[in-house]
Enzyme design. Structure first.
Site, short mmCIF file in Angstrom:
data_model
loop_
_atom_site.label_atom_id
_atom_site.label_comp_id
_atom_site.label_asym_id
_atom_site.label_seq_id
_atom_site.Cartn_x
_atom_site.Cartn_y
_atom_site.Cartn_z
CB CYS A 333 0.39 35.35 27.05
SG CYS A 333 0.15 34.18 25.69
NE ARG A 362 -2.52 25.66 23.78
CZ ARG A 362 -1.46 26.08 23.15
NH1 ARG A 362 -1.04 25.62 22.20
NH2 ARG A 362 -0.89 27.24 24.04
CD GLN A 380 2.68 26.76 26.93
OE1 GLN A 380 2.14 27.78 27.69
NE2 GLN A 380 2.55 26.71 25.89
CG ASP A 382 4.27 30.62 28.95
OD1 ASP A 382 4.88 31.20 28.23
OD2 ASP A 382 3.03 30.80 28.74
CG HIS A 384 4.37 35.92 28.93
ND1 HIS A 384 3.80 35.01 29.52
CD2 HIS A 384 4.10 35.63 27.55
CE1 HIS A 384 3.17 34.16 28.83
NE2 HIS A 384 3.25 34.72 27.54
CE LYS A 464 6.14 31.02 14.80
NZ LYS A 464 5.13 30.14 15.32
CG HIS A 510 4.25 35.52 23.94
ND1 HIS A 510 3.13 34.98 24.36
CD2 HIS A 510 4.31 36.55 23.09
CE1 HIS A 510 2.26 36.13 24.04
NE2 HIS A 510 3.01 37.10 23.25
#
Length: 640
Positions: A333, A362, A380, A382, A384, A464, A510
């Site tokens: 992000c 991570r 991911q 991912d 946004h 979320k 997100h």
RNA sequence: GCUCGCAUAGCUCAGAGGUAGAGCACUUCAUUGGUAAUGAAGAGGUCUCCGGUUCAACUCCGGAUGUGAGCACCA
């Protein structure tokens, strides 16, 4: 003179006060034997509960979900009693019901061994044969504390002290064992027909890692032996489907010591990954996303500004170079905000949807890693969405529609929705939270699907929705999410020029559909037990010859298929066709083509599926058509 | 990260304080066989790593690493 209405609508009158057990006996001896508890006007009670007034009543047996729960809860007590008989020093703590079973946590000077488990189970059977009555009693808090202090049960004393309010507490005694419990419980210890202790492991007292570790013994209990057997078979089946096992067997990927928690994708596993990635790429392109790519290493200061360094410093990998400290990106992000921040954005650019197959690292705690499901290096899907506050609901609704379609394409029809709302520690005004929680709620409601509320479970920056799917074993796998974020755009200085010329901070959504490719592929492998739908299968077709004479023909068929974009290979080894069939069946290749002299002569192939179905001989063109149809179906079932 | 277990051939697993075995896979040879295993021969292991005990350790003890179950954690 109570009148009791039974679930079938019939009613019975009794002379005076009467116990649930007596009512069961008055209906039938079989029911009396099976009775584990009762439900009086919706409330679960012991069979010893005495009915004095008119009521609705159901006799609860092991066939009811509630009955199974009672049985399991009582089984936890049974186990605790057995443990205390065998190990008088062991202290009891808590023993709740969990899915398919129960556990009980004990404090003991040493860990229990598998041999101890066997002994405990044997002792439990002994207590079952003693058929001890299970009796409810009520004690004041002070008496209860004194009683358990007298027994040296300091954990129980702790628990009693921590129960709010000051009403009297209920206890259940069976022979030499007594435990604090709300109940209800089975009437006597002879009721247990089928149980098994399954495992022992450490667990923290009160679930807090800073507390001492207790011994948690897991067990399972069922109404009869058949159900227990079925359950154990289900466990075995789950073990067979374990993606780690299948991944090795089908050579999809591997892990090795030098890179803990990071996947080495093999050609076949990578083929699956690529198909999914291309699918997602196309989908996002078609749905207003722009794909981007951001750096793996980003100066630590960005993570300080985004707030992640504060919270997750220990879980971030970092690299030092030229006396500069970089973090290996743990999430995408902040980088996406950097892309948003290039140039001056107008409200006309919104909603701006950026997507990235973002590779993240991570440092997950060693004990949490689990095959593909939890790794240290993952990608991911991912994305946004930068938009004004007013578009949150629309964007969420559009996203959900997209997500449902994707899940269907992968063969998942059962989707579970959960809304997590404001936690104690949070940023943003209550007004903002009100608005965005409402937006999410409305989006959920308009989907027409049921959803669950998880109060206080939201991220510190916004509420979320989490999307989980149910796999064929009934296990719930969390994959997708959409999160409202009012914090990061501001922290990282994202702005756009509004219609009136003012500078505004956009809201950032997100979102991910698959979650991580690694995990999602793990879920797929287990769901399909390795037999991926044709569109995902790493190898869709294998064509094999019977003797060397048909080798050339097989190669040409293979080329034809490959040129049409199918993943096809030829197995020309000097082996019997039965042997090859066996190997490719085990490898879960959807279609096996055999070519002998007959097929060469007629320009056809003999088609067999991995399920063992013989589709007979057909011209190559006809097979191509069949294959195309199978691919086009994706993972959807006929109905969808 | 915590508790307990596990680590032997590419894979699945046996194995005793006196430096290792099976099946499959692999290589070679024979075989050219119509839908879930053709036969034979061969090759393959510092028994995860580092220490210790012992005349002697793959085996016993300690530690590290990885891994399994559970707990804790999960932006």
């Amino acid at each position: 003179m109570p009148t009791v209405v039974l679930p079938d609508g019939s009613s019975r009158d009794y002379e005076g006060a009467v116990s649930v057990a007596d009512i069961a006996a008055s209906i039938g001896a079989g029911l009396a034997r099976a009775a584990l508890a009762g439900r009086v006007d919706g409330e679960l009670v012991d069979t010893s509960f005495v009915v004095e007034n008119d009521c609705e009543l159901a006799i609860i047996t092991a066939r009811d979900t509630d009955g199974l729960e009672v049985l399991r809860h009582s089984c936890a007590h049974l186990m605790a009693q057995a443990v205390q008989r065998l190990f008088p020093e062991a202290q009891v703590t808590v023993g709740p019901v969990v899915e398919d079973g129960f556990f009980y946590d004990f404090a003991y000077e040493r860990p229990f061994t598998p041999e101890d488990l066997e002994k405990i189970e044997a002792k439990m059977r002994e207590i079952v044969s003693e058929n001890l009555p299970v009796e409810r009693s009520v004690m004041s808090r002070d008496d209860a504390i004194a009683t358990f202090e007298g027994m040296g049960e300091k954990y129980k004393v702790d628990i009693i002290k921590s129960i709010p309010g000051d009403e009297a507490l209920s206890f259940y005694r069976q022979g030499d064992f007594i435990d604090l419990c709300r109940g209800p419980h089975v009437p006597e210890t002879g009721k247990f027909k089928a149980f098994k202790l399954t495992s022992v492991a450490g667990a923290y007292w009160r679930g807090d890692a800073s507390n001492e570790m207790l011994q948690r013994v897991h067990g399972t209990a069922w109404g009869d032996k058949k159900d227990l057997e079925q359950y154990l078979q289900r466990l075995e089946e789950a073990e067979k489907r374990d993606h780690r096992k299948i991944g090795k067997k089908l050579s999809l990927f591997h892990f090795q010591e030098e890179a803990p928690g990071m996947v080495f994708w093999h050609p076949k596993g990578w083929a699956v990954y690529q198909v999914i990635q291309h699918y997602m790429q196309k989908l996002q392109q078609d749905n207003g996303y722009q794909e981007i790519r951001t750096p793996q290493l980003v100066d630590y200061s960005l993570w300080e500004r985004s707030g992640h360094a504060d919270k997750f410093a220990e879980q971030m990998f970092s690299v030092e170079s030229d006396s500069r400290l970089y973090a290996i990106k743990p999430m995408n992000c902040p980088c996406h905000v950097q892309v948003f921040n290039q140039g001056l954005r107008s409200y006309r650019d919104l909603p701006l949807r950026l997507a990235e197959f973002g590779s993240c690292h991570r440092y997950e705690p060693s004990g949490s890693m689990h095959g593909l499901m939890r790794v240290r290096s993952f990608t991911q899907d991912d994305g946004h969405i930068f938009c004004p506050e007013s578009s949150i609901q629309d964007e969420v609704a559009i996203f959900m529609e997209l997500l449902f379609g994707v899940y269907k394409d992968f063969g998942f029809d059962d989707i579970i929705l959960r809304l997590s709302t404001r936690p104690e520690m949070r940023v943003g005004s209550d007004e903002l939270w009100d608005k965005s929680e409402l937006a999410l709620k409305q989006a959920l409601n308009s989907s027409g699907l049921p959803w669950e509320l998880l109060p206080g479970e939201g991220a510190f920056y916004g509420p979320k929705i989490e999307f989980s799917l149910k796999d064929c074993m009934g296990r719930i796998q969390q994959c997708g999410t959409i999160q409202v974020d009012f914090s990061m755009p501001e922290r990282l200085g994202a702005q756009y020029v509004a219609e009136d010329g003012s500078r505004q901070t956009p809201v950032m959504l997100h979102r991910a559909i698959l979650g991580s490719f690694e995990r999602f592929i793990g879920v797929l492998i287990e769901h399909y037990a390795g037999a991926m739908p044709v569109w995902l299968a790493p190898e869709q077709v294998v064509i094999m010859n019977i003797t060397d004479k048909q080798a050339e023909y097989c190669e040409s068929v293979q080329k034809t298929l490959a040129n049409k974009g199918f993943r096809a290979s030829a197995d020309l080894r000097n082996e019997k066709v039965g042997f090859k069939i066996r190997e490719h069946t085990i490898a879960k290749t959807p279609f096996m083509l055999v070519a002998g002299d007959r097929e060469v002569e007629t320009g056809s192939v003999s088609v067999r599926t991995r399920e063992g179905v013989d589709l007979g001989s057909m011209p190559v063109d006809a097979f191509v058509e069949h294959l195309s149809a199978a691919v086009a179906r994706l993972g959807r079932t006929e109905a969808n």
